[in-house]
Design a protein around this motif. Structure first.
Motif, mmCIF file in Angstrom:
data_model
loop_
_atom_site.group_PDB
_atom_site.id
_atom_site.type_symbol
_atom_site.label_atom_id
_atom_site.label_comp_id
_atom_site.label_asym_id
_atom_site.label_seq_id
_atom_site.Cartn_x
_atom_site.Cartn_y
_atom_site.Cartn_z
ATOM 1 N N SER A 337 42.658 61.748 34.993
ATOM 2 C CA SER A 337 41.420 61.294 35.624
ATOM 3 C C SER A 337 40.553 60.488 34.664
ATOM 4 C CB SER A 337 40.654 62.476 36.219
ATOM 5 O OG SER A 337 40.580 63.512 35.268
ATOM 6 N N ASP A 338 40.594 60.775 33.352
ATOM 7 C CA ASP A 338 39.767 59.984 32.445
ATOM 8 C C ASP A 338 40.267 58.535 32.382
ATOM 9 O OD1 ASP A 338 42.056 61.015 31.244
ATOM 10 O OD2 ASP A 338 41.222 60.932 29.228
ATOM 11 N N LEU A 339 41.577 58.353 32.465
ATOM 12 C CA LEU A 339 42.113 56.991 32.451
ATOM 13 C C LEU A 339 41.803 56.278 33.771
ATOM 14 C CD1 LEU A 339 45.557 57.654 30.686
ATOM 15 C CD2 LEU A 339 43.515 56.608 29.688
ATOM 16 N N GLU A 340 41.956 57.005 34.868
ATOM 17 C CA GLU A 340 41.604 56.417 36.166
ATOM 18 C C GLU A 340 40.144 55.955 36.144
ATOM 19 O OE1 GLU A 340 42.388 59.271 39.265
ATOM 20 O OE2 GLU A 340 44.575 58.959 39.177
ATOM 21 N N ASP A 341 39.261 56.820 35.602
ATOM 22 C CA ASP A 341 37.826 56.487 35.566
ATOM 23 C C ASP A 341 37.568 55.251 34.716
ATOM 24 O OD1 ASP A 341 37.305 58.568 37.184
ATOM 25 O OD2 ASP A 341 36.604 59.934 35.607
ATOM 26 N N PHE A 342 38.270 55.154 33.587
ATOM 27 C CA PHE A 342 38.063 53.988 32.726
ATOM 28 C C PHE A 342 38.357 52.703 33.497
ATOM 29 C CE2 PHE A 342 39.564 50.536 30.110
ATOM 30 C CZ PHE A 342 38.576 50.447 29.135
ATOM 31 N N PHE A 343 39.485 52.679 34.207
ATOM 32 C CA PHE A 343 39.866 51.429 34.877
ATOM 33 C C PHE A 343 39.007 51.151 36.104
ATOM 34 C CE2 PHE A 343 43.645 52.129 32.223
ATOM 35 C CZ PHE A 343 43.648 50.898 31.571
ATOM 36 N N ARG A 344 38.548 52.215 36.774
ATOM 37 C CA ARG A 344 37.578 52.005 37.863
ATOM 38 C C ARG A 344 36.327 51.328 37.310
ATOM 39 N NH1 ARG A 344 38.718 57.375 39.648
ATOM 40 N NH2 ARG A 344 40.078 57.306 41.465
ATOM 41 N N GLY A 345 35.895 51.839 36.162
ATOM 42 C CA GLY A 345 34.693 51.280 35.519
ATOM 43 C C GLY A 345 34.923 49.831 35.118
ATOM 44 N N ALA A 346 36.134 49.544 34.595
ATOM 45 C CA ALA A 346 36.439 48.185 34.136
ATOM 46 C C ALA A 346 36.369 47.204 35.305
ATOM 47 C CB ALA A 346 37.819 48.151 33.484
ATOM 48 N N GLU A 347 36.858 47.638 36.458
ATOM 49 C CA GLU A 347 36.811 46.757 37.636
ATOM 50 C C GLU A 347 35.362 46.424 37.989
ATOM 51 O OE1 GLU A 347 39.360 47.364 41.148
ATOM 52 O OE2 GLU A 347 37.512 47.508 42.306
ATOM 53 N N HIS A 348 34.521 47.433 37.849
ATOM 54 C CA HIS A 348 33.113 47.269 38.157
ATOM 55 C C HIS A 348 32.450 46.296 37.178
ATOM 56 C CE1 HIS A 348 29.664 48.646 40.327
ATOM 57 N NE2 HIS A 348 28.999 48.764 39.189
ATOM 58 N N ARG A 349 32.810 46.441 35.903
ATOM 59 C CA ARG A 349 32.187 45.598 34.867
ATOM 60 C C ARG A 349 32.673 44.150 34.916
ATOM 61 N NH1 ARG A 349 33.417 46.931 29.609
ATOM 62 N NH2 ARG A 349 35.046 48.422 30.154
ATOM 63 N N TYR A 350 33.925 43.975 35.361
ATOM 64 C CA TYR A 350 34.509 42.623 35.375
ATOM 65 C C TYR A 350 34.873 42.232 36.810
ATOM 66 C CZ TYR A 350 35.046 43.076 30.284
ATOM 67 O OH TYR A 350 34.834 43.235 28.942
ATOM 68 N N LYS A 351 33.879 42.175 37.653
ATOM 69 C CA LYS A 351 34.119 41.832 39.063
ATOM 70 C C LYS A 351 34.816 40.480 39.179
ATOM 71 C CE LYS A 351 32.398 44.288 42.604
ATOM 72 N NZ LYS A 351 32.416 45.541 41.952
ATOM 73 N N GLY A 352 35.876 40.462 39.951
ATOM 74 C CA GLY A 352 36.575 39.192 40.156
ATOM 75 C C GLY A 352 37.581 38.854 39.062
ATOM 76 N N ARG A 353 37.599 39.668 37.999
ATOM 77 C CA ARG A 353 38.560 39.404 36.915
ATOM 78 C C ARG A 353 39.487 40.598 36.677
ATOM 79 N NH1 ARG A 353 37.269 34.772 35.527
ATOM 80 N NH2 ARG A 353 39.081 34.659 34.168
ATOM 81 N N VAL A 354 39.000 41.782 37.058
ATOM 82 C CA VAL A 354 39.810 42.993 36.885
ATOM 83 C C VAL A 354 39.936 43.696 38.235
ATOM 84 C CG1 VAL A 354 39.896 45.309 35.848
ATOM 85 C CG2 VAL A 354 39.112 43.358 34.487
ATOM 86 N N VAL A 355 41.149 44.109 38.589
ATOM 87 C CA VAL A 355 41.324 44.961 39.761
ATOM 88 C C VAL A 355 42.078 46.212 39.324
ATOM 89 C CG1 VAL A 355 42.531 45.245 41.954
ATOM 90 C CG2 VAL A 355 41.245 43.161 41.505
ATOM 91 N N SER A 356 41.486 47.372 39.616
ATOM 92 C CA SER A 356 42.164 48.640 39.335
ATOM 93 C C SER A 356 42.477 49.296 40.663
ATOM 94 C CB SER A 356 41.259 49.558 38.514
ATOM 95 O OG SER A 356 40.835 48.883 37.352
ATOM 96 N N TYR A 357 43.712 49.288 41.024
ATOM 97 C CA TYR A 357 44.149 49.904 42.269
ATOM 98 C C TYR A 357 44.611 51.314 41.899
ATOM 99 C CZ TYR A 357 46.523 50.117 46.825
ATOM 100 O OH TYR A 357 46.934 50.450 48.094
ATOM 101 N N ILE A 358 43.707 52.290 42.059
ATOM 102 C CA ILE A 358 44.053 53.662 41.689
ATOM 103 C C ILE A 358 44.702 54.308 42.899
ATOM 104 C CG2 ILE A 358 43.189 55.892 40.826
ATOM 105 C CD1 ILE A 358 42.882 53.514 38.842
ATOM 106 N N GLY A 359 46.008 54.464 42.815
ATOM 107 C CA GLY A 359 46.754 55.001 43.939
ATOM 108 C C GLY A 359 48.217 54.707 43.730
ATOM 109 N N TYR A 360 48.999 55.071 44.719
ATOM 110 C CA TYR A 360 50.435 54.845 44.620
ATOM 111 C C TYR A 360 50.855 53.988 45.802
ATOM 112 C CZ TYR A 360 55.307 55.478 43.823
ATOM 113 O OH TYR A 360 56.624 55.208 43.560
ATOM 114 N N ASP A 361 51.460 52.848 45.560
ATOM 115 C CA ASP A 361 51.834 51.975 46.663
ATOM 116 C C ASP A 361 53.025 51.098 46.290
ATOM 117 O OD1 ASP A 361 51.933 49.874 48.628
ATOM 118 O OD2 ASP A 361 49.902 50.472 49.228
#
Ligand code: ADP
Ligand code: GLC
Length: 478
Positions: A337-361
């Motif tokens: 969960s700490d890694l998931e949170d980091f990448f969720r945060g990164a997506e927020h900080r870099y809108k339009g440049r980072v996408v973190s798809y937290i899930g399995y697909d």
């Protein structure tokens, strides 16, 4: 031969990682070579039974777990003439939200669940035509080989049947405290350093290593590495003692599933010769994921379980520096969960440049490989790794840490641009990762032809199941 193949995940029925891919394509290949293959899998509730032709076999059994007798039954799915999947049914153990637990913690009764499952494989095998080989995979089924030798064969059952354990990941051993010993109904005499004991714990994987006739792991480099203290997770000594029976066999790829020329899940199909058509996939991914429409910006990709094994922690300290290179970044993954949170945060900080798809697909995984320019896999250790092989086939140039199967499969630029298929580094540090990525991005920007040659070289590689299956058959014959 009749091979009884025990495994805890199986593509396309239930998948957490690469072992499912291995199990699905390897057993298909074995069956096509003329062997009878009986796959045994837990009857997880996650299996979409209504889409499959699942039948009750009428087989029932009970397994002593501690003082209790636990009942189970068996369903079957006939995949082809020679290939049947048997599901071990028990709602209490297998009707759960996850297969093994969350990314942070395994289920507290995993010892019981997989003890039940492992013994059920043997109970079922007694009712099937005579087996020639029991082939087990990782800790979830390894303990079946302990029971085979020390319980069933001592009762005169399965005489002459041989066993093979394939280690997909030494980092997960099925370690349980000694208070669980009573669950096994086997004497304390086995709870020793040359038995199933490991630092006062029961070690399921070790029980397989000790009692299997033969052991394989999924790449030659990893077979060497696990015999050293650095990568042996405390089992290097016992593995060295079994070195004469330990072989590294590289996994293959199912190119019917992973091939951009046939792939129905991607926007625009392409091949090495028509590499230009790959670009439409990147533009489509940028559109659907809300990334800025920049066809010329290097797209860095990751599709991974978010665990320590995958070296994700190397990325965090240099993430901002990486973004300063002006790249785009897409991650698909679940796990800690700490890694998931980091990448969720990164997506927020870099809108339009980072996408973190937290899930399995599964579909998104194909689309990311088709769109990506560079695939990051800086693993701390990697038994084989299939993701870098898929990435190569899609011209998504891998950048890897040179360990285990990554070392065996990626030809790095220092070995000559003519044949190279990717970028690599050895020293486990964020800065080395950063420097290597900088080289890759620079090549992409300054010499696109050279970069595309790497991508096309990768697309031409073939990691065929035919070769892999041949090697396993040699072990079976032995
Ligand atoms: P491991 O088995 O250690 O996870 P591999 O590289 O052998 O590593 O295999 C990983 C497999 O799992 C690949 O098929 C990859 O595409 C898939 N995978 C991992 N995470 C995800 C995810 N979040 N969504 C879809 N597929 C995933
Ligand atoms: C494991 C390993 C991975 C390997 C896969 C299939 O999950 O982590 O490296 O490719 O098994 O053998």
């Amino acid at each position: 031969m009749h091979i009884v193949f025990g495994v805890s995940e199986y593509y396309p029925l239930v998948k957490v990682g690469g072992m499912a891919d291995f199990a699905g394509s390897f057993t298909k290949k074995l069956a096509s070579c003329g062997h009878r293959v009986s796959v045994v899998l837990p009857g997880y509730s996650a299996i979409e039974r209504n889409r499959l032709n699942v039948k009750d076999t009428g087989i029932q059994f009970t397994i002593p777990i501690g003082k209790e007798n636990v009942a189970g039954s068996v369903s079957e799915i006939k995949m082809s003439e020679n290939l049947t999947i048997y599901l071990i049914e028990n709602e209490h153990y297998f009707d759960r939200d996850y297969l093994f637990g969350t990314g942070d913690k395994g289920y507290t009764d995993n010892a019981e669940r997989f003890l039940f499952f492992s013994r059920a494989i043997l109970e079922l095998a007694e009712k099937l035509p005579d087996a020639d080989v029991f082939h087990m995979n990782d800790w979830h089924t390894a303990i079946a080989l302990f029971y085979l030798k020390e319980y069933y064969q001592k009762l005169g059952k399965f005489t002459g049947v041989k066993s093979l354990l394939t280690i997909h990941n030494l980092g997960y051993q099925g370690l349980f405290w000694h208070h669980d010993m009573h669950l096994l109904n086997m004497g304390w005499e086995y709870f020793t350093a040359d038995g199933i004991e490991f630092y006062d714990h029961i070690n399921f994987l070790k029980s397989g290593i000790v009692f299997a006739d033969e052991i394989t792991t999924v790449s030659p480099a990893y077979a060497r590495e696990i015999q050293t203290p650095e990568t042996g997770f405390g089992l290097d000594g016992i593995l060295r003692s079994r070195a004469d029976h330990l072989t590294g066999i590289l996994n293959g790829v199912d190119y019917k599933i992973w091939n951009p020329w046939f792939d129905k899940l991607i926007e625009s199909r392409y091949s090495g010769k028509q590499f230009g058509r790959k670009l439409a996939n990147k533009m489509e991914l940028q559109r659907e994921m809300g990334l800025e429409k920049e066809p010329d910006t290097p797209l860095i990709t990751i599709i991974s379980r978010l665990t320590e094994q995958k070296g994700i922690d190397l990325i965090l300290p240099v993430f901002d520096m990486i973004m300063d290179m002006g790249i785009q970044f897409v991650l698909l993954g679940t796990g800690k969960s700490d890694l998931e949170d980091f990448f969720r945060g990164a997506e927020h900080r870099y809108k339009g440049r980072v996408v973190s798809y937290i899930g399995y697909d599964e579909t998104v995984a194909h689309r990311i490989h088709a769109a990506g320019d560079i695939y990051l896999m800086p693993s701390r250790y990697e038994p084989c790794g299939l993701s870098q092989l898929y990435a190569m086939k899609y011209g998504n140039v891998p950048l890897v840490r040179l360990v285990g199967g990554l070392r065996d499969t990626v030809i790095t630029t220092d070995r000559g641009m003519e044949q190279a298929t990717g970028f690599g580094f050895e020293y486990y540090s964020p800065y080395t990762l950063y420097e290597t990525l900088k080289d890759a991005v620079t090549l992409y920007r300054e010499d696109r032809d050279a970069f595309q040659r790497l991508a096309r070289n990768g697309m031409e590689q073939r990691f065929s199941w035919t070769e892999t299956a041949k090697n396993y058959q040699k072990i079976y014959k032995k």
